[in-house]
Design an enzyme around this catalytic site. Structure first.
Site, PDB file in Angstrom:
ATOM      1  N   LYS A 281      19.742  82.863  49.972  1.00 12.62           N
ATOM      2  CA  LYS A 281      20.354  83.945  50.562  1.00 12.62           C
ATOM      3  C   LYS A 281      20.085  84.090  52.218  1.00 12.62           C
ATOM      4  CE  LYS A 281      23.143  86.464  47.914  1.00 12.62           C
ATOM      5  NZ  LYS A 281      24.476  86.493  47.888  1.00 12.62           N
ATOM      6  N   ARG A 355      30.885  83.991  38.884  1.00 14.79           N
ATOM      7  CA  ARG A 355      31.498  83.020  38.824  1.00 14.79           C
ATOM      8  C   ARG A 355      31.167  82.727  36.957  1.00 14.79           C
ATOM      9  NH1 ARG A 355      33.756  80.577  43.533  1.00 14.79           N
ATOM     10  NH2 ARG A 355      33.156  82.338  44.405  1.00 14.79           N
TER      11      ARG A 355
END
EC number: 3.4.11.1
Length: 502
Positions: A281, A355
């Site tokens: 990130k 996920r």
């Protein structure tokens, strides 16, 4: 702080302070009118003089009002009467509590719960007043070497209800509000805890402590060794780059152990820190990725509130703890993972890791033969773009369940909105090398993430809550919000048959 309800005339209250509303422009609420009549127009004369306009949040403290037993009367500006909504009501309550503390009141009788809030009853107004009060008083300062001194003399707050027949409803609202506030605080504390302390093992320790505190709660911790035996390869892959062991905490609440009803299962994403992994990130704002475990924190807070309320239902909470870090052993873009379900996933981006943890957790909970499963996750930045920071996203494979959750969100003023999950969206997840890819491109990112999870939730009724926009605040008010604990507890109250309306 001690809360209670009563029903009585304002002028007869022997209290340090009574709190009444004034609307804009200088219009007395019904309770304020009573006091004005008793005092021969004392209050209205002050308003005519321009001492208080009635704008939202304005305060005027009066001493020794003629004919009134209370030492002081706090007039609270409530804005225009017809425009008094839920948000403004809660803000007024918080400002009132702040003013009472600033002025040194040790106790007060609050008549703001008699104000008309569109579409809301006494139960809602009392419960929200309790929740708003507790929320407004929340601080997280355990890591400050010098703690800020705050004046908080207020110890007792009494909410007045219009009639005696509403006393039981008011007492129930206080009980519910205090339990929910306790759950929200627990969720906020976990979310705000720094990631060098709040790792997956810390989550597990909190789960164990909950079991120690309540006889109705038991806890099981699953570490990496057992995950490997279970075939939770996808979950394990995400945590491989971190020295902190991945741990899944199973919290089982048995409020009705004799019941043969299937349990409700809540699954929380618990990425205690998400660097993005190899798909790193940007540095700016990365500190806020400690909040990537707010799904697990909200499930923990909900389980705590549930235990406090002692609801007659059976619920299982799963805290899917993990840390996503880059490292020599980290998983990579291009890897293909075999999930616990046997389905394969091509990793296109290691920053779509939530996920990959949740899919194995969703497969694991099949063993409980659940009535329904609700997963909660700070899953996609796309949800922030779609719904902003005010409303959580809902995706579900079962219409009645999604309606229940959205309805509970409205009741609790912890709002959620259902997003579609049409077959066409699944096309974006196709991979030439595996059963599916872990991302589906930029369009409809929240929906495609939900579609991904739905592939692992085919054996039960399932809903997914994306709280990426609502779990925490940035800027000056930075911190965890504790959402959606209120909504989840309301959902469970409804499921347990608890009446919460007049």
């Amino acid at each position: 702080m001690e809360f209670s309800v009563k029903s009585g005339s304002p002028e007869k209250q022997r209290s340090a302070c009574i709190v009444v509303g004034v609307f804009e422009p200088r219009r007395l609420s019904p309770v304020a009118e009573q006091l004005d009549k008793i005092s021969d127009g004392y209050i209205s004369s002050l308003l005519r003089r321009g001492d208080l306009e009635g704008k939202p949040g304005q305060m005027l403290l009066l001493h020794q009002v003629p004919g009134v037993l209370s030492e002081r009367v706090l007039l609270v500006g409530c804005g225009k009467e017809r425009e008094l909504g839920e948000r403004q009501y809660k803000e007024i309550i918080q400002k009132t509590i702040s003013t009472l503390n600033e002025t040194g009141s040790m106790e007060a009788v609050c008549f703001l719960t008699e104000l008309h809030v569109k579409g809301r009853d006494t139960y809602w107004k009392v419960r929200q007043a309790v929740e708003a009060t507790k929320d407004g008083l929340y601080t997280f300062d355990q890591f400050k070497s010098v703690k800020p001194e705050t004046r908080r003399p207020l110890r007792k707050l009494v909410f007045n209800v219009p009639t005696r027949r509403e006393l039981n409803l008011g007492e129930k609202a206080i009980t519910h509000g205090l339990a929910i506030a306790s759950g929200v605080k627990a969720s906020k504390d976990l979310g705000n805890m720094p990631p060098n302390i709040a790792n997956p093992a810390y989550l597990a320790s909190q789960a164990r402590r909950l079991a120690d505190d309540y006889e109705t709660v038991s806890t099981k911790i699953i570490g990496e060794q057992e995950m490997e035996k279970l075939g939770m390869t996808s979950y394990l892959a995400v945590g491989r780059g971190s020295k902190n062991e991945s741990m899944m905490s199973i919290i089982e609440y048995k409020g009705n152990p004799e019941s043969e009803a299937k349990p409700i299962v809540l699954v929380g994403k618990g990425l205690t820190f998400d660097s993005g992994g190899i798909s790193l990130k940007p540095g700016e704002g990365m500190d806020e990725m400690k909040y990537d475990m707010c799904g697990a924190a909200s499930v923990f807070g909900t389980m705590k509130a549930l235990a406090k309320l002692n609801l007659p239902i059976n619920v299982i909470g799963v805290l899917a703890g993990c840390e996503n870090m880059p490292g020599s052993n980290a998983y990579r873009p291009g890897d293909i993972l075999t999930t616990m379900s046997g389905q394969t996933v091509e990793v296109l981006n290691t920053d779509a890791e939530g996920r990959l943890v949740l899919c194995d957790a969703l497969t694991y909970v099949e063993r409980f033969e659940p009535d329904c499963v609700v997963d909660v996750a700070t899953l996609t930045g796309a949800c922030v773009i779609a719904l902003g920071h005010h409303i959580s996203g809902v995706i579900s494979n079962h219409n009645p369940l999604s309606h229940e959750l959205v309805n509970a969100s409205e009741q609790a003023s912890d709002r959620a909105w259902r997003l579609p999950m049409a077959d066409e969206y699944h096309e974006q997840l196709k991979s030439p090398f595996a059963d599916m890819a872990n991302i589906g491109g930029r369009p409809a990112g929240t929906i495609t993430a939900g579609c991904f999870l739905s592939k692992f939730a085919k054996k039960y009724n399932w809903a997914h809550l994306d709280i990426a926009g609502t779990a925490w605040k940035s800027g000056a008010a930075k911190g965890s919000t504790g959402r959606p604990v209120s909504m989840l507890v309301q959902f469970l109250l409804n499921r347990s048959g608890q009446e919460t309306e007049e």
